[in-house]
Scaffold this active site. Structure first.
Site, PDB file in Angstrom:
ATOM      1  N   ASP A  87      28.497  46.748  80.242  1.00 43.21           N
ATOM      2  CA  ASP A  87      27.849  45.279  79.667  1.00 43.21           C
ATOM      3  C   ASP A  87      28.600  44.964  78.464  1.00 43.21           C
ATOM      4  O   ASP A  87      28.719  45.851  77.773  1.00 43.21           O
ATOM      5  CB  ASP A  87      26.651  44.876  79.892  1.00 43.21           C
ATOM      6  CG  ASP A  87      25.615  46.215  79.483  1.00 43.21           C
ATOM      7  OD1 ASP A  87      26.207  47.062  78.663  1.00 43.21           O
ATOM      8  OD2 ASP A  87      24.687  46.235  79.760  1.00 43.21           O
ATOM      9  N   ASN A  94      11.680  47.075  81.718  1.00 43.37           N
ATOM     10  CA  ASN A  94      11.708  46.096  82.996  1.00 43.37           C
ATOM     11  C   ASN A  94      12.209  46.525  84.162  1.00 43.37           C
ATOM     12  O   ASN A  94      12.367  45.693  85.189  1.00 43.37           O
ATOM     13  CB  ASN A  94      11.737  44.733  82.492  1.00 43.37           C
ATOM     14  CG  ASN A  94      13.139  44.551  82.401  1.00 43.37           C
ATOM     15  OD1 ASN A  94      13.915  45.190  82.223  1.00 43.37           O
ATOM     16  ND2 ASN A  94      13.432  43.346  81.886  1.00 43.37           N
ATOM     17  N   HIS A 132      15.595  47.022  84.130  1.00 40.09           N
ATOM     18  CA  HIS A 132      16.969  46.637  84.190  1.00 40.09           C
ATOM     19  C   HIS A 132      17.952  47.669  84.019  1.00 40.09           C
ATOM     20  O   HIS A 132      17.827  48.929  83.454  1.00 40.09           O
ATOM     21  CB  HIS A 132      17.121  45.515  83.383  1.00 40.09           C
ATOM     22  CG  HIS A 132      17.403  45.845  82.030  1.00 40.09           C
ATOM     23  ND1 HIS A 132      16.711  45.349  80.941  1.00 40.09           N
ATOM     24  CD2 HIS A 132      18.429  46.662  81.196  1.00 40.09           C
ATOM     25  CE1 HIS A 132      17.004  45.805  79.731  1.00 40.09           C
ATOM     26  NE2 HIS A 132      17.941  46.562  79.822  1.00 40.09           N
ATOM     27  N   GLU A 166      18.780  41.981  85.374  1.00 39.22           N
ATOM     28  CA  GLU A 166      17.267  41.829  84.907  1.00 39.22           C
ATOM     29  C   GLU A 166      16.564  41.698  86.181  1.00 39.22           C
ATOM     30  O   GLU A 166      16.992  41.442  87.261  1.00 39.22           O
ATOM     31  CB  GLU A 166      17.279  40.445  84.264  1.00 39.22           C
ATOM     32  CG  GLU A 166      17.915  40.503  82.729  1.00 39.22           C
ATOM     33  CD  GLU A 166      16.923  41.601  81.851  1.00 39.22           C
ATOM     34  OE1 GLU A 166      16.236  42.176  82.005  1.00 39.22           O
ATOM     35  OE2 GLU A 166      17.311  41.164  80.440  1.00 39.22           O
TER      36      GLU A 166
HETATM   37  C1  GLP Z   1      20.251  47.585  77.001  1.00 35.48           C
HETATM   38  C2  GLP Z   1      21.513  48.028  77.705  1.00 35.48           C
HETATM   39  C3  GLP Z   1      21.049  48.805  79.037  1.00 35.48           C
HETATM   40  C4  GLP Z   1      20.388  50.456  78.362  1.00 35.48           C
HETATM   41  C5  GLP Z   1      19.129  49.656  78.052  1.00 35.48           C
HETATM   42  C6  GLP Z   1      18.009  50.765  77.501  1.00 35.48           C
HETATM   43  O1  GLP Z   1      19.681  46.562  77.558  1.00 35.48           O
HETATM   44  N1  GLP Z   1      22.311  47.000  78.217  1.00 35.48           N
HETATM   45  O2  GLP Z   1      22.363  49.477  79.606  1.00 35.48           O
HETATM   46  O3  GLP Z   1      20.097  50.938  79.615  1.00 35.48           O
HETATM   47  O4  GLP Z   1      19.476  48.954  76.922  1.00 35.48           O
HETATM   48  O5  GLP Z   1      18.347  51.078  75.997  1.00 35.48           O
HETATM   49  P1  GLP Z   1      17.751  52.358  75.605  1.00 35.48           P
HETATM   50  O6  GLP Z   1      18.377  53.570  76.201  1.00 35.48           O
HETATM   51  O7  GLP Z   1      18.126  52.183  73.993  1.00 35.48           O
HETATM   52  O8  GLP Z   1      16.311  52.495  75.789  1.00 35.48           O
END
Ligand code: GLP
Length: 240
Positions: A67, A135, A137, A142
């Site tokens: 993304d 949540n 995702h 989402e």
């Molecule tokens: C973001 C990214 C996700 C990632 C998530 C969790 O929203 N788009 O791909 O998995 O954060 O991030 P973290 O690993 O910092 O908890």
């Protein structure tokens, strides 16, 4: 789904990197699906170390990122493009032309989604790395996103913007939209490795592993993927 429980983040990162190293040693022209966020940072550092030790090379590796934020210049320090160069690509021998991320600055974002999706259709990703949002995702899919979803422009939830605020100077600066691989694209990967650490992820991990498969918790679809490995540390597994 195979679950690997580790003591701590360091061990989790080691396990995840061992799987990638094994793939690259067997298939030097492998295709990887990559994620941003704090979860894969240790994994990326280990891959850099293995590269420096000459255990692996990325010169024939192709990567696709999950993304990218919309509206942030590519070189903005918080763009996912910058994240990937800072934390991995600048330190290894990957070729720029083998690195793919959605272009969140495209003037026609819908066309960009189509282009990225067409690339993914031909990509044949060997291993997709995933983190998980609190949540549920994955990428930026989402809650409520259909499982058949392909690359699209997503309106980020306030929960996700709040979670990601720590990387920006204020909530107002967190982009409101992103381009993300859809769930259907993610599910095409031959193998998926999801990593999560810390007690902040414990509830998400409980739902991922024991919850019903439901669009209300997007990551739950991974229960249906033939080859998913979930690597978690002790804190992330306290509710299992
Ligand atoms: C973001 C990214 C996700 C990632 C998530 C969790 O929203 N788009 O791909 O998995 O954060 O991030 P973290 O690993 O910092 O908890």
């Amino acid at each position: 789904m195979k679950i690997i429980r580790t003591k701590n983040y360091q061990e989790l990162s080691k396990k995840a990197s061992e799987l990638i190293v094994a793939l690259l040693q067997k298939k030097p022209q492998a295709t990887l699906g990559l994620a941003t966020g704090s979860s894969p940072l240790g994994l990326y550092q280990n891959l850099i170390n293995h590269y420096n030790n000459k255990d692996i090379s990325f010169k024939n590796v192709v990567t696709y990122n999950l993304d990218e934020y919309c509206g942030l210049p590519r070189l903005h320090p918080q763009s996912y493009y910058s994240f990937m160069y800072q934390n991995l690509f600048s330190h290894i021998d990957i070729k720029d032309e083998n690195v793919f991320l959605p272009n969140g600055e495209a003037s026609d974002l819908e066309a960009e989604c189509k282009n990225y999706n067409a690339l993914l259709d031909k990509a044949n990703i060997d291993i997709q790395i995933l983190g998980i949002g609190s949540n549920g995702h994955i990428g930026f899919n989402e809650p409520g996103t259909p499982f058949s979803q392909e690359t699209f422009i997503v309106e980020l939830t306030s929960k996700t913007r709040e979670d990601n605020k720590r990387f920006f100077s204020s909530l107002d600066e967190v982009p409101t939209k992103a381009i993300t691989m859809g769930i259907n694209n993610i599910m095409q990967a031959k193998m998926i490795i999801l990593i999560a650490s810390g007690k902040g992820k414990a509830e998400a991990i409980r739902k991922l592993i024991n919850g019903p498969v439901s669009v209300d918790f997007p990551a739950s679809i991974l229960q249906k993927h033939p080859h998913t490995i979930v690597i978690i540390d002790e804190e992330a597994s306290i509710l299992l």
